[in-house]
Write a protein that holds these residues in place. Structure first.
Motif, PDB file in Angstrom:
ATOM      1  N   UNK A   1       0.828  -1.207   0.000  1.00  0.00           N
ATOM      2  CA  UNK A   1       0.000   0.000   0.000  1.00  0.00           C
ATOM      3  C   UNK A   1       0.862   1.255   0.000  1.00  0.00           C
ATOM      4  N   UNK A   2       1.925   1.246   0.790  1.00  0.00           N
ATOM      5  CA  UNK A   2       2.839   2.394   0.815  1.00  0.00           C
ATOM      6  C   UNK A   2       3.448   2.640  -0.560  1.00  0.00           C
ATOM      7  N   UNK A   3       3.884   1.574  -1.203  1.00  0.00           N
ATOM      8  CA  UNK A   3       4.532   1.712  -2.512  1.00  0.00           C
ATOM      9  C   UNK A   3       3.568   2.251  -3.562  1.00  0.00           C
ATOM     10  N   UNK A   4       2.356   1.688  -3.613  1.00  0.00           N
ATOM     11  CA  UNK A   4       1.385   2.106  -4.624  1.00  0.00           C
ATOM     12  C   UNK A   4       0.924   3.541  -4.383  1.00  0.00           C
ATOM     13  N   UNK A   5       0.673   3.890  -3.132  1.00  0.00           N
ATOM     14  CA  UNK A   5       0.180   5.226  -2.807  1.00  0.00           C
ATOM     15  C   UNK A   5       1.246   6.287  -3.063  1.00  0.00           C
ATOM     16  N   UNK A   6       2.475   5.987  -2.659  1.00  0.00           N
ATOM     17  CA  UNK A   6       3.567   6.932  -2.893  1.00  0.00           C
ATOM     18  C   UNK A   6       3.811   7.133  -4.382  1.00  0.00           C
ATOM     19  N   UNK A   7       3.740   6.046  -5.135  1.00  0.00           N
ATOM     20  CA  UNK A   7       3.930   6.141  -6.581  1.00  0.00           C
ATOM     21  C   UNK A   7       2.857   7.026  -7.207  1.00  0.00           C
ATOM     22  N   UNK A   8       1.615   6.847  -6.796  1.00  0.00           N
ATOM     23  CA  UNK A   8       0.520   7.663  -7.337  1.00  0.00           C
ATOM     24  C   UNK A   8       0.689   9.129  -6.967  1.00  0.00           C
ATOM     25  N   UNK A   9       1.041   9.384  -5.694  1.00  0.00           N
ATOM     26  CA  UNK A   9       1.184  10.765  -5.230  1.00  0.00           C
ATOM     27  C   UNK A   9       2.333  11.475  -5.937  1.00  0.00           C
ATOM     28  N   UNK A  10       3.463  10.799  -6.075  1.00  0.00           N
ATOM     29  CA  UNK A  10       4.606  11.418  -6.759  1.00  0.00           C
ATOM     30  C   UNK A  10       4.289  11.676  -8.224  1.00  0.00           C
ATOM     31  N   UNK A  11       3.578  10.751  -8.840  1.00  0.00           N
ATOM     32  CA  UNK A  11       3.170  10.918 -10.236  1.00  0.00           C
ATOM     33  C   UNK A  11       2.291  12.148 -10.377  1.00  0.00           C
ATOM     34  N   UNK A  12       1.335  12.303  -9.462  1.00  0.00           N
ATOM     35  CA  UNK A  12       0.420  13.438  -9.511  1.00  0.00           C
ATOM     36  C   UNK A  12       1.155  14.757  -9.308  1.00  0.00           C
ATOM     37  N   UNK A  13       2.010  14.822  -8.289  1.00  0.00           N
ATOM     38  CA  UNK A  13       2.723  16.074  -8.012  1.00  0.00           C
ATOM     39  C   UNK A  13       3.679  16.435  -9.139  1.00  0.00           C
ATOM     40  N   UNK A  14       4.367  15.445  -9.698  1.00  0.00           N
ATOM     41  CA  UNK A  14       5.275  15.723 -10.807  1.00  0.00           C
ATOM     42  C   UNK A  14       4.510  16.240 -12.025  1.00  0.00           C
ATOM     43  N   UNK A  15       3.378  15.620 -12.307  1.00  0.00           N
ATOM     44  CA  UNK A  15       2.578  16.033 -13.465  1.00  0.00           C
ATOM     45  C   UNK A  15       2.059  17.453 -13.290  1.00  0.00           C
ATOM     46  N   UNK A  16       1.604  17.799 -12.085  1.00  0.00           N
ATOM     47  CA  UNK A  16       1.064  19.140 -11.870  1.00  0.00           C
ATOM     48  C   UNK A  16       2.174  20.189 -11.774  1.00  0.00           C
ATOM     49  N   UNK A  17       3.350  19.809 -11.258  1.00  0.00           N
ATOM     50  CA  UNK A  17       4.473  20.741 -11.286  1.00  0.00           C
ATOM     51  C   UNK A  17       4.865  21.064 -12.728  1.00  0.00           C
ATOM     52  N   UNK A  18       4.938  20.032 -13.554  1.00  0.00           N
ATOM     53  CA  UNK A  18       5.289  20.240 -14.964  1.00  0.00           C
ATOM     54  C   UNK A  18       4.224  21.069 -15.669  1.00  0.00           C
ATOM     55  N   UNK A  19       2.949  20.791 -15.353  1.00  0.00           N
ATOM     56  CA  UNK A  19       1.865  21.558 -15.957  1.00  0.00           C
ATOM     57  C   UNK A  19       1.950  23.015 -15.517  1.00  0.00           C
ATOM     58  N   UNK A  20       2.224  23.244 -14.232  1.00  0.00           N
ATOM     59  CA  UNK A  20       2.345  24.612 -13.738  1.00  0.00           C
ATOM     60  C   UNK A  20       3.454  25.375 -14.435  1.00  0.00           C
TER      61      UNK A  20
END
Length: 476
Positions: free
Chosen positions: A436-455
């Motif tokens: 659960x830690x691995x999957x959740x962290x992967x999703x969160x990092x993916x989301x933050x990276x995508x929104x940082x790049x979009x910003x």
């Protein structure tokens, strides 16, 4: 001039297990209060104390003793606790989900006989004193109800509960009176800052729970406006212009999404509390409702309707949303991966619902970062909020870029969750938590990276929109 109450003004959805595509139960809500008021996301680990514990509110002084054993749970507290914790939503280790609260308003006749209690329990304390100590949704209703009866309530609120089998909605009608209704397994409900529960069947304790004195309270004080029955909404609720323009249109739009064949007026005061949807509902459907703003109607603030229509009703997703969540409990899976806390920081329409599995033991640093109120790029709240701020003034130019990122992330989350379910077979609780830690962290990092790049992309592409710009004829 229509007066709107100056309080939190959320929108909620509840869906029974037989109304969803995969048998999950779903509860979700937008936490709407202030346009710039950061939230955090944390995990409180299981703890067994030696000494007796006590909760004391930093908001209104409400206090009560707590059990020595506190179960693990997720929560989304404020950036500061000076005005209260406001942990708002989460899933505990026992498979119970809770979202608190949907602000509602009682009529003055009722409050004249049973006023709200200044130092009673309020929204800011509810998740903290209930969620870690309950093993089922029904037990959670009972615990909160008992607290209201003993200490009183400082506010009128609606509270959402679920486990893998049942979904419940509790409404506080006055200082000490409350009613809860179980959402039928094949139904859903959309609630928007108005008392929602209708006829209470006091002979059916499988689907209704209530404060012990409520029937006598209403009867002895002659508070029932109806000639027969016990309609909680009619007895305790309000029916004013604020409801008509601020509240009921959101319920109308939700029921329009799931029952498009049913024709209703957006300002109707008679829409039912629950409905059986025409098709089965997914967690993405619940998220789409909570991130909606009357798309496909003349009332969409971003649409092509005239200004009067576009500003007529309050949308579901708006600038004052601090965070939005959908709490999903999947059937036939261990709670470590079957409980999913979908969390969108900031305005749901301009953010993304990241899946965090119940088995997590921690959250990414950016989510639990002790940010101050002002913008801070280290905070997950501000990472997602910034994109919305950049999109707002140039929605026609940037709206499609945002939608593309959001859709791509949805696909990637689904792939991560599918892979997680596959890998979970045969694992013990400790191994499931690691997964659960691995999957959740992967999703969160993916989301933050995508929104940082979009910003970064939006900032770069905003540079040519200055009013000091001048477009020269290159043929000169």
């Amino acid at each position: 001039m229509i007066h709107f109450n100056e309080y939190s003004a959320c929108t909620s959805i509840l869906v029974g297990k037989n109304a969803t595509v995969d048998g999950s139960t779903l509860i979700g809500r937008n936490e709407d209060a202030k346009a710039s008021w950061p939230k955090r996301f944390v995990v409180h680990e299981h703890h067994e104390y030696r000494d007796n514990q006590e909760f004391k509110s930093t908001d209104n002084g409400f206090k009560m003793p707590l059990p020595k054993v506190r179960g693990k749970y997720t929560a989304t507290p404020e950036w500061t606790d000076k005005e209260g914790l406001f942990e708002e939503d989460g899933i505990n280790e026992y498979g119970v989900a809770m979202s608190a609260t949907e602000s509602t308003y009682a009529n003055p006749r009722v409050l004249g006989y049973d006023p709200l209690v200044k130092n009673g329990i309020g929204e800011e304390a509810m998740v903290t004193v209930v969620l870690p100590y309950v093993h089922s949704a029904r037990e959670a209703v009972s615990r909160l109800g008992n607290i209201i009866e003993k200490y009183g309530a400082s506010e009128n609120n609606g509270v959402l509960f679920s486990d893998k089998d049942e979904v419940w909605y509790l409404e506080i009608g006055s200082g000490h009176q409350w009613v809860a209704e179980r959402i039928p397994d094949d139904h859903y409900a959309v609630v928007a800052n108005q008392m929602a529960i209708e006829e209470v069947d006091f002979n059916n304790d499988d689907y209704f729970m209530w404060s012990p004195q409520i029937y006598d309270f209403v009867s002895s004080n002659r508070l029932n406006p109806d000639r027969s029955g016990f309609n909680f909404r009619h007895i305790f609720g309000t029916h004013d212009l604020s409801d008509t323009y601020y509240n009921t249109p959101r319920v109308w739009y939700g029921q329009r999404m799931f029952n498009p064949a049913v024709k209703q007026d957006p300002t109707s005061q008679n829409m039912p509390f629950t409905r059986k949807s025409e098709t089965l509902i997914s967690e993405l459907d619940a998220q789409n409702l909570l991130s909606s703003h009357y798309q496909g109607t003349q009332f969409d603030p971003l649409g092509a309707g005239d200004e009067a229509d576009r500003t007529k009703f309050r949308p579901v997703s708006l600038a004052k949303t601090q965070e939005s969540h959908v709490l999903q409990i999947k059937p036939n899976l261990p709670i470590e991966i079957g409980g999913i806390h979908w969390l969108a920081m900031g305005v749901a329409a301009q953010s993304t619902y990241v899946p965090f599995l119940e088995g997590i033991t921690d959250t990414p640093e950016a989510y639990k970062y002790h940010v101050k109120r002002d913008f801070d790029p280290k905070s997950a709240y501000w990472i997602f909020k910034l994109v919305g701020i950049l999109v707002d003034p140039h929605y026609l130019e940037f709206g499609d870029k945002l939608k593309e990122v959001q859709q791509t992330l949805i696909e990637q989350y689904e792939q991560i969750l599918k892979q997680t379910d596959t890998e979970a077979s045969g694992l013990n609780s400790s191994e499931l938590s690691q997964l659960a830690n691995e999957a959740s962290t992967k999703s969160a990092k993916l989301a933050m990276r995508s929104f940082k790049n979009l910003g970064q992309d939006l900032i770069t592409n905003s540079t040519d929109f200055s009013p000091l710009n001048y477009h020269q004829d290159l043929n000169l």
